[in-house]
Design a protein around this motif. Sequence first.
Motif, PDB file in Angstrom:
ATOM      1  N   GLU A   1      -6.229  -0.311   3.038  1.00 29.83           N
ATOM      2  CA  GLU A   1      -5.234   0.682   3.422  1.00 29.83           C
ATOM      3  C   GLU A   1      -5.113   1.792   2.379  1.00 29.83           C
ATOM      4  O   GLU A   1      -4.938   2.957   2.720  1.00 29.83           O
ATOM      5  CB  GLU A   1      -3.880  -0.002   3.637  1.00 29.83           C
ATOM      6  CG  GLU A   1      -3.839  -0.850   4.898  1.00 29.83           C
ATOM      7  CD  GLU A   1      -2.655  -1.799   4.918  1.00 29.83           C
ATOM      8  OE1 GLU A   1      -1.773  -1.680   4.046  1.00 29.83           O
ATOM      9  OE2 GLU A   1      -2.626  -2.677   5.802  1.00 29.83           O
ATOM     10  N   VAL A   2      -5.210   1.431   1.105  1.00 30.23           N
ATOM     11  CA  VAL A   2      -5.156   2.444   0.048  1.00 30.23           C
ATOM     12  C   VAL A   2      -6.396   3.332   0.104  1.00 30.23           C
ATOM     13  O   VAL A   2      -6.302   4.558  -0.023  1.00 30.23           O
ATOM     14  CB  VAL A   2      -5.019   1.773  -1.340  1.00 30.23           C
ATOM     15  CG1 VAL A   2      -5.186   2.809  -2.459  1.00 30.23           C
ATOM     16  CG2 VAL A   2      -3.654   1.104  -1.461  1.00 30.23           C
TER      17      VAL A   2
ATOM     18  N   ILE B   1      -4.679  -4.623   1.740  1.00 32.19           N
ATOM     19  CA  ILE B   1      -4.007  -3.625   0.897  1.00 32.19           C
ATOM     20  C   ILE B   1      -5.023  -2.656   0.311  1.00 32.19           C
ATOM     21  O   ILE B   1      -4.841  -1.434   0.358  1.00 32.19           O
ATOM     22  CB  ILE B   1      -3.194  -4.306  -0.219  1.00 32.19           C
ATOM     23  CG1 ILE B   1      -2.182  -5.284   0.386  1.00 32.19           C
ATOM     24  CG2 ILE B   1      -2.490  -3.256  -1.069  1.00 32.19           C
ATOM     25  CD1 ILE B   1      -1.270  -4.690   1.425  1.00 32.19           C
TER      26      ILE B   1
ATOM     27  N   SER C   1       0.824  -1.208   0.000  1.00 29.51           N
ATOM     28  CA  SER C   1       0.000   0.000   0.000  1.00 29.51           C
ATOM     29  C   SER C   1       0.859   1.260   0.000  1.00 29.51           C
ATOM     30  O   SER C   1       0.500   2.275  -0.619  1.00 29.51           O
ATOM     31  CB  SER C   1      -0.961   0.010   1.188  1.00 29.51           C
ATOM     32  OG  SER C   1      -0.261   0.064   2.411  1.00 29.51           O
TER      33      SER C   1
END
Length: 277
Positions: A264-265, A261, A230
């Motif tokens: 988190e992005v 991931i 990320s």
Amino acid sequence: MAEKIIVGVSGAPVSDRAVDWAVARGTARGQSVELIAVVGGVVGAVGEASVLERATRSAQDMLDAQVARVGGGLTTRVLSGNPVAHLIDASMDAALLVLGSDYRGPDRGPTRGAHGIRIAAGAHCPVVVVPDIDLEQRAGVVVGLDGSAISERALAFAAAEADRLGEKLVAVSVWSPLTAPRNTLAVYPELYLANMQAVTEEAQSLALAGLASQYPDLVIERVVEKGYPSHVINAHAAHARLIVLGTHGRGALARFLLGSISQEVLERLATVTAVVR
């Protein structure tokens, strides 16, 4: 194949950006656009009917103003109840679901709220989240690749968007050394690190192999880096117009969970972000 783009519209200023993004995409691909506003908090309390009526009317006025702003050609719908559930249900008949986010970058406000992440996780179609960020000087479409089947679908979406926009496609693959208890592996052997880089480069090359024949004019930039996915992806997305990620379905019991991931992005949006299932 569904050819409708649905936009979840709220009273936040970022709704203008989300609607504009959807209209531009719909115009380019011949897709219709529907705006949906959801009046939340409905519980059936005594005296609620008149309040709901006023709120519904206000929501419809908001949608009508959006239609007038972009010059017409859009349909609208006002619903009442749980916004997350309604937008997920609406996504069943859509090619794309577009949401706005008032997140404006690191150190400029809270992370992306849980509702948006739950919608992205539970939607039946790709979800695009548009942050309240000026993208005028941005260029390129970034796609995260990890060799999985879902990242192949993310690549297909990203390549089509890059080709449509006339932008280069930036394919990002990230590898991380195996983890071990603290101080066990303070230094990794150079041969191991070199092989990890080579294996990841090979996997990315295989994933990209068919794009040249499908999109002969598409410029592809290949990025293979060591790091945490990320962080690396968002670093490359900081100057991009769009980032595309895949997320794995987790079944009915965990339908509101994204892969770590993707989540988190989305929590730290660097640009317009598409999540493909």
